[in-house]
Structures are given as structure tokens and as C-alpha cells.
Design a protein around this motif. Structure first.
Motif, PDB file in Angstrom:
ATOM      1  N   THR A 127       0.852  -1.202   0.000  1.00  0.00           N
ATOM      2  CA  THR A 127       0.000   0.000   0.000  1.00  0.00           C
ATOM      3  C   THR A 127       0.877   1.236   0.000  1.00  0.00           C
ATOM      4  O   THR A 127       2.042   1.142   0.407  1.00  0.00           O
ATOM      5  CB  THR A 127      -0.921   0.020   1.237  1.00  0.00           C
ATOM      6  OG1 THR A 127      -0.136  -0.194   2.400  1.00  0.00           O
ATOM      7  CG2 THR A 127      -2.007  -1.016   1.135  1.00  0.00           C
ATOM      8  N   PRO A 128       0.393   2.401  -0.428  1.00  0.00           N
ATOM      9  CA  PRO A 128      -0.957   2.671  -0.912  1.00  0.00           C
ATOM     10  C   PRO A 128      -1.248   1.962  -2.230  1.00  0.00           C
ATOM     11  O   PRO A 128      -0.358   1.773  -3.049  1.00  0.00           O
ATOM     12  CB  PRO A 128      -0.978   4.193  -1.088  1.00  0.00           C
ATOM     13  CG  PRO A 128       0.450   4.591  -1.247  1.00  0.00           C
ATOM     14  CD  PRO A 128       1.260   3.594  -0.476  1.00  0.00           C
ATOM     15  N   ALA A 129      -2.515   1.594  -2.386  1.00  0.00           N
ATOM     16  CA  ALA A 129      -2.932   0.884  -3.592  1.00  0.00           C
ATOM     17  C   ALA A 129      -4.373   1.255  -3.919  1.00  0.00           C
ATOM     18  O   ALA A 129      -5.116   1.696  -3.053  1.00  0.00           O
ATOM     19  CB  ALA A 129      -2.842  -0.625  -3.352  1.00  0.00           C
ATOM     20  N   VAL A 130      -4.737   1.057  -5.174  1.00  0.00           N
ATOM     21  CA  VAL A 130      -6.148   1.168  -5.547  1.00  0.00           C
ATOM     22  C   VAL A 130      -6.697  -0.256  -5.614  1.00  0.00           C
ATOM     23  O   VAL A 130      -6.021  -1.164  -6.122  1.00  0.00           O
ATOM     24  CB  VAL A 130      -6.334   1.909  -6.888  1.00  0.00           C
ATOM     25  CG1 VAL A 130      -7.780   1.827  -7.365  1.00  0.00           C
ATOM     26  CG2 VAL A 130      -5.935   3.378  -6.739  1.00  0.00           C
ATOM     27  N   VAL A 131      -7.888  -0.474  -5.068  1.00  0.00           N
ATOM     28  CA  VAL A 131      -8.510  -1.807  -5.096  1.00  0.00           C
ATOM     29  C   VAL A 131      -9.882  -1.707  -5.754  1.00  0.00           C
ATOM     30  O   VAL A 131     -10.707  -0.875  -5.374  1.00  0.00           O
ATOM     31  CB  VAL A 131      -8.655  -2.394  -3.669  1.00  0.00           C
ATOM     32  CG1 VAL A 131      -9.239  -3.798  -3.744  1.00  0.00           C
ATOM     33  CG2 VAL A 131      -7.326  -2.417  -2.942  1.00  0.00           C
ATOM     34  N   LEU A 132     -10.093  -2.574  -6.742  1.00  0.00           N
ATOM     35  CA  LEU A 132     -11.413  -2.695  -7.367  1.00  0.00           C
ATOM     36  C   LEU A 132     -12.123  -3.873  -6.700  1.00  0.00           C
ATOM     37  O   LEU A 132     -11.646  -5.009  -6.789  1.00  0.00           O
ATOM     38  CB  LEU A 132     -11.262  -2.955  -8.877  1.00  0.00           C
ATOM     39  CG  LEU A 132     -12.552  -3.333  -9.614  1.00  0.00           C
ATOM     40  CD1 LEU A 132     -13.534  -2.166  -9.687  1.00  0.00           C
ATOM     41  CD2 LEU A 132     -12.249  -3.837 -11.033  1.00  0.00           C
ATOM     42  N   VAL A 133     -13.226  -3.585  -6.012  1.00  0.00           N
ATOM     43  CA  VAL A 133     -14.019  -4.648  -5.390  1.00  0.00           C
ATOM     44  C   VAL A 133     -15.194  -4.956  -6.309  1.00  0.00           C
ATOM     45  O   VAL A 133     -16.038  -4.091  -6.548  1.00  0.00           O
ATOM     46  CB  VAL A 133     -14.544  -4.217  -4.001  1.00  0.00           C
ATOM     47  CG1 VAL A 133     -15.383  -5.329  -3.378  1.00  0.00           C
ATOM     48  CG2 VAL A 133     -13.398  -3.841  -3.084  1.00  0.00           C
ATOM     49  N   VAL A 134     -15.212  -6.156  -6.838  1.00  0.00           N
ATOM     50  CA  VAL A 134     -16.278  -6.539  -7.767  1.00  0.00           C
ATOM     51  C   VAL A 134     -16.922  -7.841  -7.304  1.00  0.00           C
ATOM     52  O   VAL A 134     -16.348  -8.910  -7.449  1.00  0.00           O
ATOM     53  CB  VAL A 134     -15.772  -6.719  -9.226  1.00  0.00           C
ATOM     54  CG1 VAL A 134     -15.968  -5.476 -10.040  1.00  0.00           C
ATOM     55  CG2 VAL A 134     -14.329  -7.180  -9.285  1.00  0.00           C
ATOM     56  N   SER A 135     -18.133  -7.706  -6.738  1.00  0.00           N
ATOM     57  CA  SER A 135     -18.809  -8.907  -6.233  1.00  0.00           C
ATOM     58  C   SER A 135     -20.257  -8.904  -6.701  1.00  0.00           C
ATOM     59  O   SER A 135     -20.621  -8.109  -7.567  1.00  0.00           O
ATOM     60  CB  SER A 135     -18.728  -8.912  -4.701  1.00  0.00           C
ATOM     61  OG  SER A 135     -19.553  -7.900  -4.189  1.00  0.00           O
ATOM     62  N   GLY A 136     -21.067  -9.784  -6.090  1.00  0.00           N
ATOM     63  CA  GLY A 136     -22.477  -9.841  -6.468  1.00  0.00           C
ATOM     64  C   GLY A 136     -23.252  -8.626  -5.973  1.00  0.00           C
ATOM     65  O   GLY A 136     -24.256  -8.243  -6.551  1.00  0.00           O
ATOM     66  N   GLY A 137     -22.775  -8.032  -4.891  1.00  0.00           N
ATOM     67  CA  GLY A 137     -23.495  -6.899  -4.309  1.00  0.00           C
ATOM     68  C   GLY A 137     -22.767  -5.571  -4.452  1.00  0.00           C
ATOM     69  O   GLY A 137     -23.357  -4.527  -4.186  1.00  0.00           O
ATOM     70  N   HIS A 138     -21.487  -5.583  -4.805  1.00  0.00           N
ATOM     71  CA  HIS A 138     -20.689  -4.353  -4.817  1.00  0.00           C
ATOM     72  C   HIS A 138     -19.820  -4.215  -6.056  1.00  0.00           C
ATOM     73  O   HIS A 138     -19.300  -5.208  -6.563  1.00  0.00           O
ATOM     74  CB  HIS A 138     -19.768  -4.312  -3.590  1.00  0.00           C
ATOM     75  CG  HIS A 138     -20.506  -4.132  -2.308  1.00  0.00           C
ATOM     76  ND1 HIS A 138     -21.167  -5.168  -1.705  1.00  0.00           N
ATOM     77  CD2 HIS A 138     -20.715  -3.034  -1.537  1.00  0.00           C
ATOM     78  CE1 HIS A 138     -21.748  -4.720  -0.608  1.00  0.00           C
ATOM     79  NE2 HIS A 138     -21.488  -3.430  -0.479  1.00  0.00           N
TER      80      HIS A 138
END
Ligand code: KG4
Ligand code: ZN
Length: 335
Positions: A127-138
């Protein structure tokens, strides 16, 4: 050796894990509920009743496989939201009972933080980092200054990427959940066969929208009428390409804005091979290194919750036995 128990029951996967900061995952089991497939989606009451049946034997198996007793644990982490209330309550009540009986410290973990910290299970997260959260709800992009410090850069205005996969899978008559089914079908298809929209392409925000794509696919399928197997795989490949392209476009924007050199993907959709391929190429082109958790830690699992528990408890943040569940709510910084 410090050992942390993680429990995850936020949706339709019952999961227990033991994590050690020195050794990584020591024991881990997930029981996926298969009963929902015939309904084409998760039925909340079936999910919570199945967690009730599955959680205790799963916990006993994991403790046995780790070769430990309660006295060997340093703490407990449990997902307390967001998710299905009935499902969350089963995991939280269980975790509280174990904490009460043993006197161990307890940490409630935000499910999305769990997905982000799945990237810290096998090696320290850079970190620092950018995170892409890709799920069923988000579907959200975060600037992660360090574990515990999260700034939301953007998110979906309507459907999540996983939800888009699932709904399009249903339109195409593919088995539930749609994500893995579309990926499989897309391998045989031509991604350029149909042109589907990339919403918010020219907006300057790091936001997403997938409901227009779902409608465009539905209209195309209605127009095509009776579809051959060939057409189904072509629609699947073209829709997958539209989702992946939209995700990559805004991820590149986030990398350029933050000038980060580190990018992570997290959540169930991170299991998608085409997404990994395109992100590696395009985020790499924007000057950042991309990585993602092993597939088993992309979809819902307790390994990420046990790892998050260590981050919280070793920093001295814990919860009392009055901890409650929450069905919705943004991830907030705690460190
Ligand atoms: O993180 P997750 O297990 O549960 C939630 O927190 O929502 O994500 C589940 C989502 C589902 O929408 C599923 O279709 C999607 O992840 N998914 C995939 C793949 N595997 C799971 N989407 C695309 N390609 C995949 N291989
Ligand atoms: Zn999840």
C-alpha cells in the motif's frame, strides 16, 4: 504462533478458517449452498437455515484440521455486514457464543474489507494501492492508504458487476450463478459479435452503471428470438467484454488520478479470467502492477475474515458482545 478464527455467513456460503500471520491459512473450509440454484437466486430463509445446520460441524472440522483447541486462539473475526440479516445473525451469534465461552477478543468485520484484505492473506499487501471490489453486491474502487484506511473513489450507480453477470446469465438461460457460466460460454464465443453499451464511458467520475447493459442484452435476446448455441455464446462473450471493458476503463482512471503503482482486484468477479487478462494489460499500460487473490479467496470465504481479524485485533480494535449486524453500509476507515 498467533492463530485467528474467521467466520463468514453473509450470504449463501458457510465458511470457517484459521489464519496465522506467520504461516498464512492453517485450515479452511467453505460449504457452498447448492439449494438456491433451482430458484435462480439466493432464498434468504433457506440460506440462514442451512448456515444453522452447517456452521458448527464446519467449525469443528476446521479446528480439528488445524489440530488446535480454543485455548490456542488469539481472537475471533466475524462478518457482521453488509449481507442478508438472517444469514449474518447465524455467524455473529455463533462467534459471540465462542467469544463469551472462551473470553477471546471479537472483531466484527465489514464484508468488503474482508474482500480487500484477501489480497493480504498470502503476502503483505503493498500500500498505498487502488482496489477494485467486484462482487455480487458491490462494484467499488477504493484508495487503500493501508489496511484500515479506505477512501471510496467511485462505485456503481445501480447494479453491481456480479449482479449484471447473474442477470444476463438468467436472460441467456445459463445455470446460476451467471458469472462462472458466462465466462465458460464466452470462451467459445466471439466478443465482437454484438456491440453492447459501456455506460458512463465519457463521465469524468470513477462510477459505473450496469443496468443499461442488462436491458440492452434483454432487448437483443428478444429481437433474436430462438437462439442457436452459437448465438448464446456470442451474446455471452460480447456481454462479458462490455462488463470487463467498463471495469477496466474506470480502473485506469482511478490509477491515473491517484498516480498509484499498485492495483488489486477483489471479490467474486475477480475470479473471471478475462477480467484478469484485460486488467493486467490496461492497468499495466497505465503504470501499475495488478494482482488478485487465489480463486478460492476471491468468492466469499472466511480466510479473508480471519486475516482481517488479525489486522483489527493486533491493532487493538475489538468489539463487545453487544455487536450487531447491518444489512447495508459503506466501508469506513478504522485506523
Ligand atoms: O464475492 P462473492 O462471492 O459474493 C458477494 O459478496 O456478492 O461474489 C459473487 C459474485 C456472483 O455475482 C458471481 O456470479 C460472480 O461473483 N462470479 C463471477 C465469476 N465467479 C463468480 N463473475 C464472473 N466470472 C466468474 N468466473
Ligand atoms: Zn462477497
Amino acid at each position: 504462533m498467533q492463530l485467528y478464527l474467521g467466520i463468514e455467513t453473509s450470504c449463501d456460503d458457510t465458511s470457517c478458517a484459521i489464519y496465522s500471520p506467520e504461516r498464512g491459512i492453517v485450515a479452511y473450509r467453505t460449504a457452498s449452498q447448492l439449494d438456491h440454484a433451482k430458484y435462480g437466486g439466493v432464498v434468504p430463509e433457506i440460506a440462514s437455515r442451512t448456515h444453522m445446520k452447517t456452521l458448527l460441524p464446519l467449525y469443528e472440522t476446521v479446528m480439528e484440521e488445524a489440530g488446535i483447541g480454543l485455548g490456542d486462539l488469539a481472537g475471533i473475526g466475524v462478518t457482521n455486514g453488509p449481507g442478508l440479516t438472517g444469514s449474518l445473525l447465524v455467524g455473529l451469534s455463533f462467534a459471540k457464543a465462542v467469544a463469551y465461552g472462551s473470553g477471546l477478543p471479537l472483531a466484527g468485520i465489514h464484508h468488503i474489507e474482508g474482500h480487500i484484505l484477501a489480497n493480504a492473506i498470502d503476502q503483505p499487501m503493498e500500500t498505498p494501492a487502488v482496489v477494485l471490489v467486484v462482487s455480487g453486491g458491490h462494484t467499488q474502487l477504493f484508495n487503500v492508504e493501508r489496511p484500515g484506511r479506505y477512501e471510496l473513489l467511485g462505485g456503481t450507480r445501480d447494479d453491481a458487476a456480479g449482479e449484471a453477470f447473474d442477470k444476463i446469465g438468467k436472460i441467456l438461460g445459463l445455470p446460476y450463478p451467471g458469472g462462472p457460466s458466462i465466462e465458460k460460454a464466452a470462451r467459445e464465443g466471439d466478443a465482437a459479435a454484438f456491440k453492447f453499451p459501456r455506460a458512463m464511458r465519457s463521465s469524468g467520475e470513477c462510477d459505473f452503471s450496469f443496468s443499461g447493459l442488462k436491458t440492452a442484452v434483454r432487448l437483443k435476446v428478444e429481437e433474436l428470438g430462438e437462439m442457436s448455441e452459437r448465438t448464446v455464446v456470442d451474446v455471452a462473450a460480447s456481454a462479458q467484454e462490455a462488463i470487463v471493458d467498463a471495469l477496466a476503463l474506470k480502473s485506469v482512471m482511478a490509477v491515473e488520478r491517484t498516480k498509484t503503482s499498485r492495483f488489486y482486484i477483489a471479490g467474486g468477479v475477480a475470479a473471471n479470467g478475462r477480467l484478469r487478462e484485460v486488467m493486467t494489460e490496461r492497468i499495466g499500460g497505465a503504470g501499475a502492477v495488478v494482482s488478485w487473490p487465489p480463486i478460492e479467496y476471491c468468492t466469499d470465504n472466511a480466510a479473508m475474515i480471519a486475516c482481517a481479524a488479525w489486522h483489527h485485533l493486533s491493532a487493538g480494535r475489538n468489539d463487545g458482545l453487544d455487536l450487531n449486524t447491518f444489512p447495508r453500509g459503506e466501508l469506513k476507515s478504522w485506523s
